[in-house]
Design a protein around this motif. Structure first.
Motif, mmCIF file in Angstrom:
data_model
loop_
_atom_site.group_PDB
_atom_site.id
_atom_site.type_symbol
_atom_site.label_atom_id
_atom_site.label_comp_id
_atom_site.label_asym_id
_atom_site.label_seq_id
_atom_site.Cartn_x
_atom_site.Cartn_y
_atom_site.Cartn_z
ATOM 1 N N GLN A 1 -5.471 12.949 -11.279
ATOM 2 C CA GLN A 1 -4.096 13.328 -11.034
ATOM 3 C C GLN A 1 -3.720 13.378 -9.600
ATOM 4 O OE1 GLN A 1 -1.571 13.306 -13.110
ATOM 5 N NE2 GLN A 1 -3.009 12.786 -14.511
ATOM 6 N N GLN A 2 -4.765 14.028 -8.741
ATOM 7 C CA GLN A 2 -4.584 14.228 -7.347
ATOM 8 C C GLN A 2 -4.537 12.894 -6.613
ATOM 9 O OE1 GLN A 2 -7.276 16.477 -5.474
ATOM 10 N NE2 GLN A 2 -6.413 16.514 -3.395
ATOM 11 N N TRP A 3 -5.374 12.004 -6.841
ATOM 12 C CA TRP A 3 -5.705 10.901 -6.016
ATOM 13 C C TRP A 3 -4.898 9.453 -6.565
ATOM 14 C CZ3 TRP A 3 -6.486 12.180 -1.494
ATOM 15 C CH2 TRP A 3 -7.415 13.164 -1.200
ATOM 16 N N PHE A 4 -5.085 9.250 -7.981
ATOM 17 C CA PHE A 4 -4.653 8.159 -8.528
ATOM 18 C C PHE A 4 -3.262 8.157 -9.194
ATOM 19 C CE2 PHE A 4 -8.485 5.314 -8.991
ATOM 20 C CZ PHE A 4 -9.315 5.720 -7.966
ATOM 21 N N GLN B 1 -12.415 0.578 -12.473
ATOM 22 C CA GLN B 1 -13.960 0.615 -12.288
ATOM 23 C C GLN B 1 -14.142 2.029 -11.812
ATOM 24 O OE1 GLN B 1 -16.871 -1.760 -11.489
ATOM 25 N NE2 GLN B 1 -15.870 -2.433 -13.027
ATOM 26 N N VAL B 2 -13.190 2.715 -11.133
ATOM 27 C CA VAL B 2 -13.547 3.946 -10.434
ATOM 28 C C VAL B 2 -12.907 5.167 -11.227
ATOM 29 C CG1 VAL B 2 -12.772 5.722 -8.548
ATOM 30 C CG2 VAL B 2 -13.236 3.233 -8.094
ATOM 31 N N ALA B 3 -11.821 5.097 -11.898
ATOM 32 C CA ALA B 3 -11.037 6.118 -12.751
ATOM 33 C C ALA B 3 -11.920 6.658 -13.678
ATOM 34 C CB ALA B 3 -9.757 5.496 -13.497
ATOM 35 N N PRO B 4 -12.715 6.093 -14.367
ATOM 36 C CA PRO B 4 -13.538 6.788 -15.393
ATOM 37 C C PRO B 4 -14.606 7.973 -14.878
ATOM 38 C CG PRO B 4 -13.654 4.520 -15.944
ATOM 39 C CD PRO B 4 -12.815 4.653 -14.566
ATOM 40 N N TYR B 5 -14.776 7.714 -13.455
ATOM 41 C CA TYR B 5 -15.714 8.816 -12.882
ATOM 42 C C TYR B 5 -15.114 9.778 -12.235
ATOM 43 C CZ TYR B 5 -18.807 5.016 -13.926
ATOM 44 O OH TYR B 5 -19.854 4.164 -14.653
ATOM 45 N N LEU B 6 -13.801 9.976 -12.477
ATOM 46 C CA LEU B 6 -13.101 11.103 -11.583
ATOM 47 C C LEU B 6 -12.556 12.038 -12.810
ATOM 48 C CD1 LEU B 6 -10.452 8.993 -9.895
ATOM 49 C CD2 LEU B 6 -12.350 9.913 -9.058
ATOM 50 N N THR C 1 0.080 -0.627 -4.980
ATOM 51 C CA THR C 1 0.018 0.639 -5.836
ATOM 52 C C THR C 1 -1.163 0.617 -6.786
ATOM 53 O OG1 THR C 1 2.404 1.016 -5.546
ATOM 54 C CG2 THR C 1 1.328 2.030 -7.572
ATOM 55 N N THR C 2 -2.117 1.496 -7.234
ATOM 56 C CA THR C 2 -3.097 1.356 -8.019
ATOM 57 C C THR C 2 -2.650 1.779 -9.125
ATOM 58 O OG1 THR C 2 -5.366 2.046 -8.436
ATOM 59 C CG2 THR C 2 -4.051 3.815 -7.812
ATOM 60 N N LYS C 3 -2.935 1.334 -10.502
ATOM 61 C CA LYS C 3 -2.790 1.413 -11.848
ATOM 62 C C LYS C 3 -3.650 1.000 -12.680
ATOM 63 C CE LYS C 3 0.194 -2.651 -12.151
ATOM 64 N NZ LYS C 3 1.319 -3.197 -12.393
ATOM 65 N N LYS C 4 -3.497 1.446 -14.026
ATOM 66 C CA LYS C 4 -4.627 1.133 -15.113
ATOM 67 C C LYS C 4 -4.232 -0.322 -15.240
ATOM 68 C CE LYS C 4 -4.311 5.484 -17.442
ATOM 69 N NZ LYS C 4 -4.037 6.284 -18.576
ATOM 70 N N PRO D 1 -24.566 0.900 -2.962
ATOM 71 C CA PRO D 1 -23.869 2.238 -3.170
ATOM 72 C C PRO D 1 -22.465 2.184 -2.338
ATOM 73 C CG PRO D 1 -25.599 2.761 -1.868
ATOM 74 C CD PRO D 1 -25.840 1.269 -2.195
ATOM 75 N N TYR D 2 -21.490 2.728 -2.792
ATOM 76 C CA TYR D 2 -20.115 2.791 -2.011
ATOM 77 C C TYR D 2 -19.916 4.247 -1.897
ATOM 78 C CZ TYR D 2 -19.333 -2.064 -1.901
ATOM 79 O OH TYR D 2 -19.399 -3.549 -1.641
ATOM 80 N N VAL D 3 -18.927 4.807 -1.111
ATOM 81 C CA VAL D 3 -17.973 5.870 -1.176
ATOM 82 C C VAL D 3 -16.686 5.557 -1.657
ATOM 83 C CG1 VAL D 3 -19.717 7.319 0.115
ATOM 84 C CG2 VAL D 3 -17.760 6.263 1.340
ATOM 85 N N ILE D 4 -15.879 6.653 -2.345
ATOM 86 C CA ILE D 4 -14.700 6.530 -2.620
ATOM 87 C C ILE D 4 -13.804 7.419 -1.868
ATOM 88 C CG2 ILE D 4 -12.989 6.518 -4.714
ATOM 89 C CD1 ILE D 4 -15.121 4.083 -4.899
ATOM 90 N N LEU D 5 -12.930 7.040 -0.971
ATOM 91 C CA LEU D 5 -12.326 7.957 -0.018
ATOM 92 C C LEU D 5 -10.958 8.087 -0.531
ATOM 93 C CD1 LEU D 5 -13.843 6.357 3.158
ATOM 94 C CD2 LEU D 5 -14.292 8.436 2.081
#
Length: 183
Positions: free
Chosen positions: A100-103, A89-94, A79-82, A175-179
């Motif tokens: 809400q949809q993905w995380f 790393q990723v959450a601030p860019y969403l 499970t992903t979480k704060k 560079p990466y992609v977040i899926l």
């Protein structure tokens, strides 16, 4: 070749497979575009897995040959979480809507590798489908290198979509992609 997929959920269950995991990780990730070292493979087995095994809904799936018992591939997540590195790393860019949809109820695929000698035999698909089966999460999320076109094609065929393009993790110049994928 007959393949067995085994789901492990504790650090103790992983111990018998540590040496084979190190070898498969090295063979899978020492090639471009990853270029990982033997030291990286050892770090993966000795520290990273132990760290992640304590997270909620930890699953570590392995594929092995029924004839030889040889480890052929693995995938793991939780499970992903704060407070977890990848999430933070990723959450601030969403956007708030993306978060809400993905995380908000997401399952993070941490690492996924198949021994190059065993690729293109359906093992990756079996591992992928097994780890996601029956999860109580709404979505799954992961990252892969932008230039890793075989991985991106694999995920696209399985219903993953790009959430973020050209994402850079701190300390990494690639560079990466977040899926993401609905479950």
């Amino acid at each position: 070749m007959s393949i067995e997929i085994v789901t492990l959920t504790t650090e103790a269950e992983l111990i018998p497979f540590q040496e084979q995991l190190r070898q498969v990780y090295y063979r899978a990730f020492s090639l471009p575009p990853h270029n990982e070292s033997l030291a990286d493979a050892q770090h993966f087995v000795s520290r990273q897995i132990v760290h992640h095994s304590k997270n909620e809904h930890f699953r570590f799936c392995i594929a092995r040959s029924l004839e030889t018992g040889t480890l052929l591939g693995f995938i793991y997540g939780h499970t992903t979480k704060k407070g977890l590195w990848w999430h933070d790393q990723v959450a601030p860019y969403l956007s708030e809507a993306q978060y809400q949809q993905w995380f908000s109820n997401g399952y993070e695929i941490v690492t996924f590798g198949v021994d190059p000698a065993a690729q293109r035999q359906g093992i990756g698909g079996m591992l992928h489908d097994t780890i996601l089966y029956g999860l109580p999460h709404r979505t799954a999320i992961l990252s892969t290198q932008h230039e890793n076109l075989p991985a991106r094609r694999f995920y696209q065929k399985r219903g993953w979509q790009i959430i973020l393009h050209d994402f850079y993790f701190s300390g990494n110049p690639l560079p990466y992609v977040i899926l993401g994928r609905a479950l």
